[in-house]
Design a protein around this motif. Structure first.
Motif, PDB file in Angstrom:
ATOM      1  N   LEU A   1       1.466  14.505 -25.283  1.00 55.90           N
ATOM      2  CA  LEU A   1       0.489  14.071 -26.286  1.00 55.90           C
ATOM      3  C   LEU A   1      -0.601  13.177 -25.702  1.00 55.90           C
ATOM      4  O   LEU A   1      -1.748  13.254 -26.127  1.00 55.90           O
ATOM      5  CB  LEU A   1       1.189  13.337 -27.430  1.00 55.90           C
ATOM      6  CG  LEU A   1       1.932  14.233 -28.416  1.00 55.90           C
ATOM      7  CD1 LEU A   1       2.690  13.367 -29.410  1.00 55.90           C
ATOM      8  CD2 LEU A   1       0.978  15.159 -29.139  1.00 55.90           C
ATOM      9  N   PHE A   2      -0.274  12.337 -24.739  1.00 55.75           N
ATOM     10  CA  PHE A   2      -1.226  11.312 -24.323  1.00 55.75           C
ATOM     11  C   PHE A   2      -1.645  11.366 -22.846  1.00 55.75           C
ATOM     12  O   PHE A   2      -2.770  11.015 -22.528  1.00 55.75           O
ATOM     13  CB  PHE A   2      -0.658   9.919 -24.626  1.00 55.75           C
ATOM     14  CG  PHE A   2      -0.388   9.708 -26.078  1.00 55.75           C
ATOM     15  CD1 PHE A   2      -1.437   9.542 -26.985  1.00 55.75           C
ATOM     16  CD2 PHE A   2       0.902   9.698 -26.567  1.00 55.75           C
ATOM     17  CE1 PHE A   2      -1.195   9.360 -28.331  1.00 55.75           C
ATOM     18  CE2 PHE A   2       1.143   9.504 -27.911  1.00 55.75           C
ATOM     19  CZ  PHE A   2       0.095   9.341 -28.792  1.00 55.75           C
ATOM     20  N   PHE A   3      -0.781  11.752 -21.934  1.00 55.51           N
ATOM     21  CA  PHE A   3      -1.069  11.587 -20.515  1.00 55.51           C
ATOM     22  C   PHE A   3      -1.397  12.877 -19.774  1.00 55.51           C
ATOM     23  O   PHE A   3      -2.005  12.838 -18.716  1.00 55.51           O
ATOM     24  CB  PHE A   3       0.105  10.892 -19.810  1.00 55.51           C
ATOM     25  CG  PHE A   3       0.400   9.543 -20.389  1.00 55.51           C
ATOM     26  CD1 PHE A   3      -0.517   8.512 -20.296  1.00 55.51           C
ATOM     27  CD2 PHE A   3       1.594   9.301 -21.046  1.00 55.51           C
ATOM     28  CE1 PHE A   3      -0.252   7.270 -20.831  1.00 55.51           C
ATOM     29  CE2 PHE A   3       1.871   8.056 -21.583  1.00 55.51           C
ATOM     30  CZ  PHE A   3       0.946   7.048 -21.480  1.00 55.51           C
ATOM     31  N   ASP A   4      -1.009  14.001 -20.253  1.00 59.03           N
ATOM     32  CA  ASP A   4      -1.206  15.269 -19.553  1.00 59.03           C
ATOM     33  C   ASP A   4      -2.679  15.673 -19.551  1.00 59.03           C
ATOM     34  O   ASP A   4      -3.468  15.229 -20.377  1.00 59.03           O
ATOM     35  CB  ASP A   4      -0.365  16.357 -20.233  1.00 59.03           C
ATOM     36  CG  ASP A   4      -0.299  17.613 -19.410  1.00 59.03           C
ATOM     37  OD1 ASP A   4       0.020  17.509 -18.216  1.00 59.03           O
ATOM     38  OD2 ASP A   4      -0.581  18.698 -19.960  1.00 59.03           O
ATOM     39  N   ALA A   5      -3.062  16.530 -18.620  1.00 64.16           N
ATOM     40  CA  ALA A   5      -4.455  17.008 -18.536  1.00 64.16           C
ATOM     41  C   ALA A   5      -4.827  17.832 -19.767  1.00 64.16           C
ATOM     42  O   ALA A   5      -5.997  17.944 -20.119  1.00 64.16           O
ATOM     43  CB  ALA A   5      -4.637  17.829 -17.270  1.00 64.16           C
ATOM     44  N   ASN A   6      -3.857  18.421 -20.411  1.00 68.01           N
ATOM     45  CA  ASN A   6      -4.096  19.202 -21.631  1.00 68.01           C
ATOM     46  C   ASN A   6      -3.581  18.461 -22.863  1.00 68.01           C
ATOM     47  O   ASN A   6      -3.072  19.072 -23.793  1.00 68.01           O
ATOM     48  CB  ASN A   6      -3.405  20.564 -21.526  1.00 68.01           C
ATOM     49  CG  ASN A   6      -3.926  21.365 -20.372  1.00 68.01           C
ATOM     50  OD1 ASN A   6      -5.123  21.409 -20.154  1.00 68.01           O
ATOM     51  ND2 ASN A   6      -3.036  21.972 -19.612  1.00 68.01           N
ATOM     52  N   SER A   7      -3.733  17.160 -22.875  1.00 62.96           N
ATOM     53  CA  SER A   7      -3.172  16.352 -23.949  1.00 62.96           C
ATOM     54  C   SER A   7      -3.896  16.576 -25.275  1.00 62.96           C
ATOM     55  O   SER A   7      -4.998  17.123 -25.330  1.00 62.96           O
ATOM     56  CB  SER A   7      -3.239  14.871 -23.589  1.00 62.96           C
ATOM     57  OG  SER A   7      -4.579  14.435 -23.635  1.00 62.96           O
TER      58      SER A   7
ATOM     59  N   HIS B   1      -8.724  17.111 -28.765  1.00 67.90           N
ATOM     60  CA  HIS B   1      -9.482  16.596 -29.917  1.00 67.90           C
ATOM     61  C   HIS B   1     -10.925  16.290 -29.517  1.00 67.90           C
ATOM     62  O   HIS B   1     -11.860  16.635 -30.236  1.00 67.90           O
ATOM     63  CB  HIS B   1      -8.798  15.346 -30.481  1.00 67.90           C
ATOM     64  CG  HIS B   1      -9.473  14.770 -31.665  1.00 67.90           C
ATOM     65  ND1 HIS B   1      -9.494  15.396 -32.882  1.00 67.90           N
ATOM     66  CD2 HIS B   1     -10.182  13.625 -31.820  1.00 67.90           C
ATOM     67  CE1 HIS B   1     -10.192  14.666 -33.729  1.00 67.90           C
ATOM     68  NE2 HIS B   1     -10.614  13.582 -33.108  1.00 67.90           N
ATOM     69  N   GLU B   2     -11.108  15.654 -28.374  1.00 70.75           N
ATOM     70  CA  GLU B   2     -12.463  15.361 -27.878  1.00 70.75           C
ATOM     71  C   GLU B   2     -13.250  16.641 -27.647  1.00 70.75           C
ATOM     72  O   GLU B   2     -14.420  16.746 -28.028  1.00 70.75           O
ATOM     73  CB  GLU B   2     -12.388  14.599 -26.550  1.00 70.75           C
ATOM     74  CG  GLU B   2     -12.270  13.114 -26.678  1.00 70.75           C
ATOM     75  CD  GLU B   2     -12.258  12.445 -25.303  1.00 70.75           C
ATOM     76  OE1 GLU B   2     -12.975  12.902 -24.399  1.00 70.75           O
ATOM     77  OE2 GLU B   2     -11.515  11.464 -25.164  1.00 70.75           O
ATOM     78  N   LEU B   3     -12.614  17.611 -27.017  1.00 67.74           N
ATOM     79  CA  LEU B   3     -13.294  18.868 -26.719  1.00 67.74           C
ATOM     80  C   LEU B   3     -13.645  19.637 -27.994  1.00 67.74           C
ATOM     81  O   LEU B   3     -14.729  20.224 -28.086  1.00 67.74           O
ATOM     82  CB  LEU B   3     -12.431  19.727 -25.791  1.00 67.74           C
ATOM     83  CG  LEU B   3     -12.252  19.195 -24.373  1.00 67.74           C
ATOM     84  CD1 LEU B   3     -11.276  20.065 -23.588  1.00 67.74           C
ATOM     85  CD2 LEU B   3     -13.572  19.085 -23.655  1.00 67.74           C
TER      86      LEU B   3
END
Length: 107
Positions: free
Chosen positions: A28-34, A39-41
């Motif tokens: 949810l928070f640390f992965d490159a695909n979090s 959400h930003e993208l």
């Protein structure tokens, strides 16, 4: 008798649940695909699509204006209205109304 603190920590003593929680937090928070990056993208994609729609409307409006001035009459009208051009032996009078004039208090 078990204390209330142990009651809440009991599930975390199981190694599988602990690994599952760590994995979920990582994804949810640390992965490159979090989730945060997604959400930003998604927000950025939405903004860009809105911008794309705006520019498509502007292009359609500009094409319409170009079509208007592509004829001889349209070009003459544009030159007369925008650049105050005139034919030979012709006089042009520009009428300005009071509300369109700049006064010292407007400046």
């Amino acid at each position: 008798m078990a204390s209330p603190k142990n009651k809440y920590l009991k599930p975390f003593k199981n190694i599988f649940i602990l690994i599952l929680v760590v994995f979920a937090v990582w994804m949810l928070f640390f992965d490159a695909n979090s989730w945060l990056i997604h959400h930003e993208l998604n927000t950025e994609i939405e903004d860009l699509e809105n911008e794309k729609d705006y520019y498509k409307k502007e292009i359609a409006k500009d094409k319409k204006d170009l079509k208007k001035i592509s004829s001889e009459e349209g070009l003459e009208r544009f030159a007369r209205e925008e650049y105050y051009m005139k034919r030979e032996n012709e006089e042009i009078y520009i009428i300005e109304y009071e509300d369109s004039l700049k006064t010292k208090k407007d400046e």
